[in-house]
Design an enzyme around this catalytic site. Sequence first.
Site, PDB file in Angstrom:
ATOM      1  N   GLY A  39      45.628 -19.347 -54.094  1.00 31.61           N
ATOM      2  CA  GLY A  39      44.418 -18.723 -54.650  1.00 31.61           C
ATOM      3  C   GLY A  39      43.126 -19.132 -53.961  1.00 31.61           C
ATOM      4  N   GLY A  40      43.182 -20.205 -53.172  1.00 29.04           N
ATOM      5  CA  GLY A  40      42.018 -20.599 -52.368  1.00 29.04           C
ATOM      6  C   GLY A  40      40.824 -21.017 -53.195  1.00 29.04           C
ATOM      7  CB  THR A  41      37.231 -21.042 -52.233  1.00 31.32           C
ATOM      8  OG1 THR A  41      37.461 -21.770 -51.032  1.00 31.32           O
ATOM      9  CG2 THR A  41      35.912 -21.436 -52.845  1.00 31.32           C
ATOM     10  CB  CYS A  42      38.531 -16.760 -54.890  1.00 28.06           C
ATOM     11  SG  CYS A  42      38.230 -15.485 -56.109  1.00 28.06           S
ATOM     12  CE  LYS A  51      31.465 -15.384 -61.406  1.00 26.36           C
ATOM     13  NZ  LYS A  51      31.271 -15.752 -59.997  1.00 26.36           N
ATOM     14  CD  GLU A 204      15.637 -20.311 -51.523  1.00 28.20           C
ATOM     15  OE1 GLU A 204      16.751 -20.511 -52.042  1.00 28.20           O
ATOM     16  OE2 GLU A 204      15.489 -20.074 -50.305  1.00 28.20           O
ATOM     17  CB  VAL A 238      15.604 -31.175 -51.001  1.00 31.86           C
ATOM     18  CG1 VAL A 238      16.133 -32.559 -51.338  1.00 31.86           C
ATOM     19  CG2 VAL A 238      15.328 -30.378 -52.271  1.00 31.86           C
ATOM     20  CG  HIS A 445      25.618   9.707 -75.078  1.00 30.37           C
ATOM     21  ND1 HIS A 445      24.481   9.063 -74.650  1.00 30.37           N
ATOM     22  CD2 HIS A 445      25.480   9.883 -76.419  1.00 30.37           C
ATOM     23  CE1 HIS A 445      23.682   8.870 -75.697  1.00 30.37           C
ATOM     24  NE2 HIS A 445      24.265   9.359 -76.790  1.00 30.37           N
TER      25      HIS A 445
HETATM   26  P1  FAD Z   1      39.330 -19.342 -49.311  1.00 27.10           P
HETATM   27  O1  FAD Z   1      39.354 -18.753 -50.659  1.00 27.10           O
HETATM   28  O2  FAD Z   1      38.360 -20.438 -49.048  1.00 27.10           O
HETATM   29  O3  FAD Z   1      40.816 -19.835 -49.015  1.00 27.10           O
HETATM   30  C1  FAD Z   1      41.142 -20.533 -47.876  1.00 27.10           C
HETATM   31  C2  FAD Z   1      42.360 -21.384 -48.171  1.00 27.10           C
HETATM   32  O4  FAD Z   1      42.834 -21.901 -46.941  1.00 27.10           O
HETATM   33  C3  FAD Z   1      42.075 -22.590 -49.050  1.00 27.10           C
HETATM   34  O5  FAD Z   1      42.946 -22.586 -50.144  1.00 27.10           O
HETATM   35  C4  FAD Z   1      42.354 -23.793 -48.137  1.00 27.10           C
HETATM   36  O6  FAD Z   1      42.971 -24.886 -48.821  1.00 27.10           O
HETATM   37  C5  FAD Z   1      43.327 -23.212 -47.140  1.00 27.10           C
HETATM   38  N1  FAD Z   1      43.333 -23.867 -45.843  1.00 27.10           N
HETATM   39  C6  FAD Z   1      42.281 -24.148 -45.037  1.00 27.10           C
HETATM   40  N2  FAD Z   1      42.699 -24.693 -43.888  1.00 27.10           N
HETATM   41  C7  FAD Z   1      44.046 -24.763 -43.972  1.00 27.10           C
HETATM   42  C8  FAD Z   1      45.048 -25.231 -43.095  1.00 27.10           C
HETATM   43  N3  FAD Z   1      44.756 -25.703 -41.877  1.00 27.10           N
HETATM   44  N4  FAD Z   1      46.337 -25.172 -43.509  1.00 27.10           N
HETATM   45  C9  FAD Z   1      46.668 -24.678 -44.728  1.00 27.10           C
HETATM   46  N5  FAD Z   1      45.758 -24.210 -45.588  1.00 27.10           N
HETATM   47  C10 FAD Z   1      44.464 -24.247 -45.213  1.00 27.10           C
HETATM   48  N6  FAD Z   1      33.280 -14.294 -54.299  1.00 27.10           N
HETATM   49  C11 FAD Z   1      33.311 -13.139 -54.990  1.00 27.10           C
HETATM   50  O7  FAD Z   1      33.633 -12.098 -54.415  1.00 27.10           O
HETATM   51  N7  FAD Z   1      33.003 -13.089 -56.319  1.00 27.10           N
HETATM   52  C12 FAD Z   1      32.634 -14.202 -57.000  1.00 27.10           C
HETATM   53  O8  FAD Z   1      32.368 -14.123 -58.199  1.00 27.10           O
HETATM   54  C13 FAD Z   1      32.584 -15.434 -56.293  1.00 27.10           C
HETATM   55  N8  FAD Z   1      32.238 -16.566 -56.941  1.00 27.10           N
HETATM   56  C14 FAD Z   1      32.232 -17.750 -56.257  1.00 27.10           C
HETATM   57  C15 FAD Z   1      31.853 -18.893 -56.936  1.00 27.10           C
HETATM   58  C16 FAD Z   1      31.823 -20.113 -56.283  1.00 27.10           C
HETATM   59  C17 FAD Z   1      31.434 -21.353 -57.034  1.00 27.10           C
HETATM   60  C18 FAD Z   1      32.220 -20.169 -54.915  1.00 27.10           C
HETATM   61  C19 FAD Z   1      32.239 -21.489 -54.194  1.00 27.10           C
HETATM   62  C20 FAD Z   1      32.586 -19.038 -54.227  1.00 27.10           C
HETATM   63  C21 FAD Z   1      32.587 -17.813 -54.895  1.00 27.10           C
HETATM   64  N9  FAD Z   1      32.929 -16.621 -54.244  1.00 27.10           N
HETATM   65  C22 FAD Z   1      32.925 -15.443 -54.928  1.00 27.10           C
HETATM   66  C23 FAD Z   1      33.284 -16.605 -52.812  1.00 27.10           C
HETATM   67  C24 FAD Z   1      34.812 -16.548 -52.646  1.00 27.10           C
HETATM   68  O9  FAD Z   1      35.377 -17.646 -53.296  1.00 27.10           O
HETATM   69  C25 FAD Z   1      35.170 -16.561 -51.174  1.00 27.10           C
HETATM   70  O10 FAD Z   1      34.465 -15.547 -50.491  1.00 27.10           O
HETATM   71  C26 FAD Z   1      36.652 -16.326 -50.993  1.00 27.10           C
HETATM   72  O11 FAD Z   1      37.396 -17.327 -51.656  1.00 27.10           O
HETATM   73  C27 FAD Z   1      37.026 -16.311 -49.510  1.00 27.10           C
HETATM   74  O12 FAD Z   1      38.388 -16.116 -49.381  1.00 27.10           O
HETATM   75  P2  FAD Z   1      39.199 -16.685 -48.120  1.00 27.10           P
HETATM   76  O13 FAD Z   1      40.606 -16.306 -48.351  1.00 27.10           O
HETATM   77  O14 FAD Z   1      38.532 -16.258 -46.874  1.00 27.10           O
HETATM   78  O15 FAD Z   1      39.037 -18.261 -48.177  1.00 27.10           O
HETATM   79  P1  NAI Z   2      23.577 -18.385 -50.642  1.00 28.07           P
HETATM   80  O1  NAI Z   2      23.583 -18.115 -49.193  1.00 28.07           O
HETATM   81  O2  NAI Z   2      23.817 -17.307 -51.614  1.00 28.07           O
HETATM   82  O3  NAI Z   2      22.190 -19.043 -51.043  1.00 28.07           O
HETATM   83  C1  NAI Z   2      21.730 -20.231 -50.496  1.00 28.07           C
HETATM   84  C2  NAI Z   2      20.256 -20.376 -50.806  1.00 28.07           C
HETATM   85  O4  NAI Z   2      19.863 -21.658 -50.394  1.00 28.07           O
HETATM   86  C3  NAI Z   2      19.391 -19.371 -50.066  1.00 28.07           C
HETATM   87  O5  NAI Z   2      18.461 -18.821 -50.962  1.00 28.07           O
HETATM   88  C4  NAI Z   2      18.725 -20.208 -48.995  1.00 28.07           C
HETATM   89  O6  NAI Z   2      17.449 -19.731 -48.608  1.00 28.07           O
HETATM   90  C5  NAI Z   2      18.624 -21.546 -49.695  1.00 28.07           C
HETATM   91  N1  NAI Z   2      18.516 -22.698 -48.813  1.00 28.07           N
HETATM   92  C6  NAI Z   2      19.107 -22.895 -47.614  1.00 28.07           C
HETATM   93  N2  NAI Z   2      18.775 -24.106 -47.122  1.00 28.07           N
HETATM   94  C7  NAI Z   2      17.967 -24.682 -48.052  1.00 28.07           C
HETATM   95  C8  NAI Z   2      17.321 -25.933 -48.138  1.00 28.07           C
HETATM   96  N3  NAI Z   2      17.435 -26.838 -47.176  1.00 28.07           N
HETATM   97  N4  NAI Z   2      16.579 -26.205 -49.230  1.00 28.07           N
HETATM   98  C9  NAI Z   2      16.452 -25.278 -50.235  1.00 28.07           C
HETATM   99  N5  NAI Z   2      17.051 -24.082 -50.187  1.00 28.07           N
HETATM  100  C10 NAI Z   2      17.804 -23.787 -49.124  1.00 28.07           C
HETATM  101  O7  NAI Z   2      24.610 -19.587 -50.819  1.00 28.07           O
HETATM  102  P2  NAI Z   2      25.338 -20.195 -52.108  1.00 28.07           P
HETATM  103  O8  NAI Z   2      24.585 -19.915 -53.337  1.00 28.07           O
HETATM  104  O9  NAI Z   2      25.630 -21.594 -51.740  1.00 28.07           O
HETATM  105  O10 NAI Z   2      26.665 -19.375 -52.140  1.00 28.07           O
HETATM  106  C11 NAI Z   2      27.513 -19.316 -50.997  1.00 28.07           C
HETATM  107  C12 NAI Z   2      28.251 -18.032 -50.960  1.00 28.07           C
HETATM  108  O11 NAI Z   2      29.277 -18.013 -51.920  1.00 28.07           O
HETATM  109  C13 NAI Z   2      27.393 -16.823 -51.316  1.00 28.07           C
HETATM  110  O12 NAI Z   2      26.619 -16.381 -50.237  1.00 28.07           O
HETATM  111  C14 NAI Z   2      28.427 -15.830 -51.677  1.00 28.07           C
HETATM  112  O13 NAI Z   2      28.913 -15.258 -50.497  1.00 28.07           O
HETATM  113  C15 NAI Z   2      29.491 -16.687 -52.327  1.00 28.07           C
HETATM  114  N6  NAI Z   2      29.390 -16.585 -53.793  1.00 28.07           N
HETATM  115  C16 NAI Z   2      29.521 -15.355 -54.376  1.00 28.07           C
HETATM  116  C17 NAI Z   2      29.406 -15.216 -55.724  1.00 28.07           C
HETATM  117  C18 NAI Z   2      29.503 -13.864 -56.317  1.00 28.07           C
HETATM  118  O14 NAI Z   2      29.943 -12.942 -55.640  1.00 28.07           O
HETATM  119  N7  NAI Z   2      29.130 -13.674 -57.572  1.00 28.07           N
HETATM  120  C19 NAI Z   2      29.203 -16.358 -56.612  1.00 28.07           C
HETATM  121  C20 NAI Z   2      29.035 -17.598 -55.893  1.00 28.07           C
HETATM  122  C21 NAI Z   2      29.167 -17.681 -54.549  1.00 28.07           C
END
Ligand code: FAD
Ligand code: NAI
Length: 466
Positions: A39-42, A51, A204, A238, A445
């Site tokens: 499931g990775g990061t997501c 969520k 920010e 910061v 509606h």
């Molecule tokens: P990842 O999900 O990062 O998966 C990569 C996987 O690869 C990981 O499990 C890692 O362990 C594995 N891996 C890495 N290197 C190796 C290796 N060498 N060997 C074996 N395994 C390895 N996106 C949305 O669309 N909607 C959201 O609501 C949303 N909310 C988010 C909230 C937060 C707090 C965060 C941090 C991110 C959020 N995102 C959201 C972004 C989303 O999680 C990522 O865009 C998405 O997970 C990317 O998918 P990916 O498969 O590219 O990588």
């Molecule tokens: P982001 O790129 O959305 O926002 C980072 C913010 O930090 C920007 O406003 C930037 O100007 C600011 N910033 C950069 N350097 C800074 C500094 N030194 N001091 C103060 N502010 C600074 O990145 P974020 O929020 O970390 O999320 C990463 C990614 O994860 C998103 O871009 C998105 O792709 C994904 N994500 C998606 C979600 C969704 O789809 N609902 C939820 C959470 C994450």
Amino acid sequence: MAQYDVIIIGGGPGGYNAGIRAGQLGLKAAVVEKRVTLGGTCLNVGCMPSKALLHASELYEAAAGAEFATLGIEVKPKLNLVQMMKQKGESVTALTKGVEFLFKKNKVDWVKGAGKIVGQGKVEVTAEDGSVTTLETANIVIATGSEPSPLSGVEVDQKRIVDSTGALSLPEVPKSLIVIGAGIIGLELGSVWRRLGAEVTVVEFLDRITPGMDAETAKTFQRSLTKQGITFKLSSKVTAAKAGKSNVSLTVEPVAGGAAETLTADYVLLAIGRRPYTEGLGLESVGIVPDKRGFIPTDHVKTSAPGVWAIGDAILGPMLAHKAEEDAVACIEMIAGKWGHVDYNLVPSVVYTSPEVAWVGKTEEQLKEAGVAYKAGKFPFSANSRAKINHETEGFAKVLADAKTDEILGVHIVGPQAGEMIGEYCVAMAFKAASEDVARTCHPHPTRSEAGRQAAMGVEGWTMQA
Ligand code: FAD
Ligand code: NAI
């Protein structure tokens, strides 16, 4: 030695969807994942747990604040943070197990361990116990995702100074929380902890929040978050953070120069973006050189190395789960000899705060910069009957359409359920719809989707209900 058609490194939304699609198309596929769950990061520390907390905290605030009372429901909620975290964990486990099930269903092997490319068609996997296996394959797909970007002078200890992973599991509600970065993570997780009782300040660097979002939409969004009690310190950087036992001191300076000030909070969330994760991947063994920011250069999802593909957060483009999924399908279909394609202009974005913000296509700023003549139609939720009945009248829907052809070029919604509403416009835009197509389509509606339709009517100046 095991022989595969495709080995995918990484089991996130990019990797697991690639595995499933490969299985569906009859390819012999393996996904190498080093985390203990798929499931990775997501699924593990991103979309899903955030969520879960956004949903729970929104209901808590509705019950604790004026919303329930307005509806004539009188309750005195008590926060049980342990239970809130437990249900989040249970949902995450169910989802990661669901991916395991889908792998079995589609005959995809999950090879547990860290994958490393050791030459064309060769992937070495190091299991947790240190044992090493080499697998052979016709194609390698890199789907290793991303990790939080660090900030010099601010060391994440996951105790007082946390990144998004730490902020999803704080052991208590902070009295005060400083968020560095007014991006999507900062505002979603900042909202969670504010709703649960923390005083939240967002620092920010830029002079606006959520770069990339349509500027008018971002302004309305910021006004709404400010009204909810989040304090913004824009144009500020910061430069240092010092974690003590029970709090953190931050040195903050105006970007334009001037006197530094010290801010103190119980916890600090560092959320200034994410960077591609390719550590120990052996890219050099196939001659791939990441760009300056660490992204794997690709032509669509093809790398410079024959038989090596890359998808998701590890390559350029929006770092979103559904974009990774699109990359995955296109990549595997190309590997299977079909025609894969992703329209990156139609990858929607959603911020799951309250109000939600959702958009697809171009912002007004992008259209102006590109010199595209456009017309805008806008409709406020204060005039939408469903939003009014539900006391959720903040925000608007805005449709941007080509001035000559009327093709929809961008849609921006800030308001209730915006994330659910944007899908309609993704489909419309995929079919190259004109704003009139939506304006003349019957919508149910009373729904919020009528606001989207009324905005489309506004492009030709015949919005009827505002
Ligand atoms: P990842 O999900 O990062 O998966 C990569 C996987 O690869 C990981 O499990 C890692 O362990 C594995 N891996 C890495 N290197 C190796 C290796 N060498 N060997 C074996 N395994 C390895 N996106 C949305 O669309 N909607 C959201 O609501 C949303 N909310 C988010 C909230 C937060 C707090 C965060 C941090 C991110 C959020 N995102 C959201 C972004 C989303 O999680 C990522 O865009 C998405 O997970 C990317 O998918 P990916 O498969 O590219 O990588
Ligand atoms: P982001 O790129 O959305 O926002 C980072 C913010 O930090 C920007 O406003 C930037 O100007 C600011 N910033 C950069 N350097 C800074 C500094 N030194 N001091 C103060 N502010 C600074 O990145 P974020 O929020 O970390 O999320 C990463 C990614 O994860 C998103 O871009 C998105 O792709 C994904 N994500 C998606 C979600 C969704 O789809 N609902 C939820 C959470 C994450």
